[in-house]
Write a protein that holds these residues in place. Sequence first.
Motif, PDB file in Angstrom:
ATOM      1  N   ALA A 177      27.566  49.215  16.920  1.00  0.00           N
ATOM      2  CA  ALA A 177      27.037  47.683  16.899  1.00  0.00           C
ATOM      3  C   ALA A 177      28.211  46.510  17.734  1.00  0.00           C
ATOM      4  CB  ALA A 177      25.984  47.262  15.764  1.00  0.00           C
ATOM      5  N   ALA A 178      29.163  46.875  17.680  1.00  0.00           N
ATOM      6  CA  ALA A 178      29.531  45.897  18.769  1.00  0.00           C
ATOM      7  C   ALA A 178      29.413  45.840  20.505  1.00  0.00           C
ATOM      8  CB  ALA A 178      30.983  46.501  18.568  1.00  0.00           C
ATOM      9  N   PRO A 179      30.185  44.322  20.591  1.00  0.00           N
ATOM     10  CA  PRO A 179      29.964  43.979  21.272  1.00  0.00           C
ATOM     11  C   PRO A 179      30.105  45.172  22.632  1.00  0.00           C
ATOM     12  CG  PRO A 179      30.813  42.444  21.053  1.00  0.00           C
ATOM     13  CD  PRO A 179      31.085  43.506  19.540  1.00  0.00           C
ATOM     14  N   PRO A 180      30.772  45.261  24.089  1.00  0.00           N
ATOM     15  CA  PRO A 180      30.574  45.671  25.061  1.00  0.00           C
ATOM     16  C   PRO A 180      32.182  45.774  25.094  1.00  0.00           C
ATOM     17  CG  PRO A 180      28.799  45.371  26.065  1.00  0.00           C
ATOM     18  CD  PRO A 180      29.079  44.512  25.235  1.00  0.00           C
ATOM     19  N   SER A 181      32.920  46.733  24.931  1.00  0.00           N
ATOM     20  CA  SER A 181      35.097  45.727  25.471  1.00  0.00           C
ATOM     21  C   SER A 181      35.132  44.992  26.470  1.00  0.00           C
ATOM     22  CB  SER A 181      35.794  46.758  25.154  1.00  0.00           C
ATOM     23  OG  SER A 181      35.613  47.847  24.161  1.00  0.00           O
ATOM     24  N   ASP A 182      35.679  44.268  26.407  1.00  0.00           N
ATOM     25  CA  ASP A 182      36.501  43.021  27.595  1.00  0.00           C
ATOM     26  C   ASP A 182      37.308  43.300  27.959  1.00  0.00           C
ATOM     27  OD1 ASP A 182      37.372  41.499  26.077  1.00  0.00           O
ATOM     28  OD2 ASP A 182      35.246  40.341  26.029  1.00  0.00           O
TER      29      ASP A 182
END
Length: 347
Positions: free
Chosen positions: A92-97
Amino acid sequence: MRLFGRKDEEEEKGDGIAEFWAWWDETRPRLDSMVAAGATEGLEDALAPAVAAIHPGLVWEVGPGKNAAHALVVTAAGDAELRSLAHRWAKAAPPSDMLWEFHPSRQANPQALELTLDVGGYEFALDKLMLGLRVPRNQSRVDVAAYHPIFGELDEETRMEATLLALDWLLGEDDVARWVGEITPATFQPIDSVAAVHLPAVVADLASGFTEEEWVLLEGQTAAGAPLVATARHPLRPVDYPLFDQHITITLPYAHRDENGLPVGDSLAALRDFEERLAARLLKLRDDAVLAAHLSAEGHRIIHVYADPTGDAAIHAKELIVSWEEGEPRVDVAADPGWTAVVSFVS
């Protein structure tokens, strides 16, 4: 079938994860500032209660990322009951940046052997860690006896904690679960021990022998002493299916059996046909379910399937048994994140 209570439980877990990521979005600017300033105490004060709100048994840490500047790891720390929860958190994590990436288990650290930790007031330098490695015959795991010069000064629990942390950094937490068997912290250097740097190569060599799907035939006895024949996936590892914490048990009574209660004749043919149809269904659900093992004894075939509870595997199983004509079939569904029902088959 107990599907409704299970769904409520999954929804409750999902709510906790969703609340964490909402908190993350709101708090991230402050977290970024803390990391940039090296304010570890403030970071702990912020993250510890947020992770504990998902589940108090989860463990978190912040370290260098593989592709981002920082990695947030929220892990079950070896607790099989919590592994699926940690992986759902990461899913469920946001995309890595460029600043953050997210992992549900400790990752191998390429600079592991350059690390020195304070363990019980002593310097635990990983480049001084020595390992006795043994691969039991026909086994898919390597047993590890770990020695470090400071181990004689530490109590047994602290030695084990330091060893587990070192193995996680050398291999990554998931590969420790896959390929490492018995772990023994030692206060003396094992005969024929090697430097810890060699462990990843030994594990890679072992893993190369298990690249194809295999099944093993096993024989045994039931609790009542009746003969039992089982077939199990090999290697069978829950860590390979971290979201499959729903256990689906299909029980098929069969009419034609030998003197030992094992299937023969038309019943054996019917069981094979059923499992072919089940395999075809599971092939379509390969991201949602896996056939772990099946066993025959005392006039019953018991099939163990593990699945993602958010998928439709239980529905498919219930549809399939309608066509079974030898006795009254059953489908039972329960939560089993530790795969305890098939623990005797786990490699």
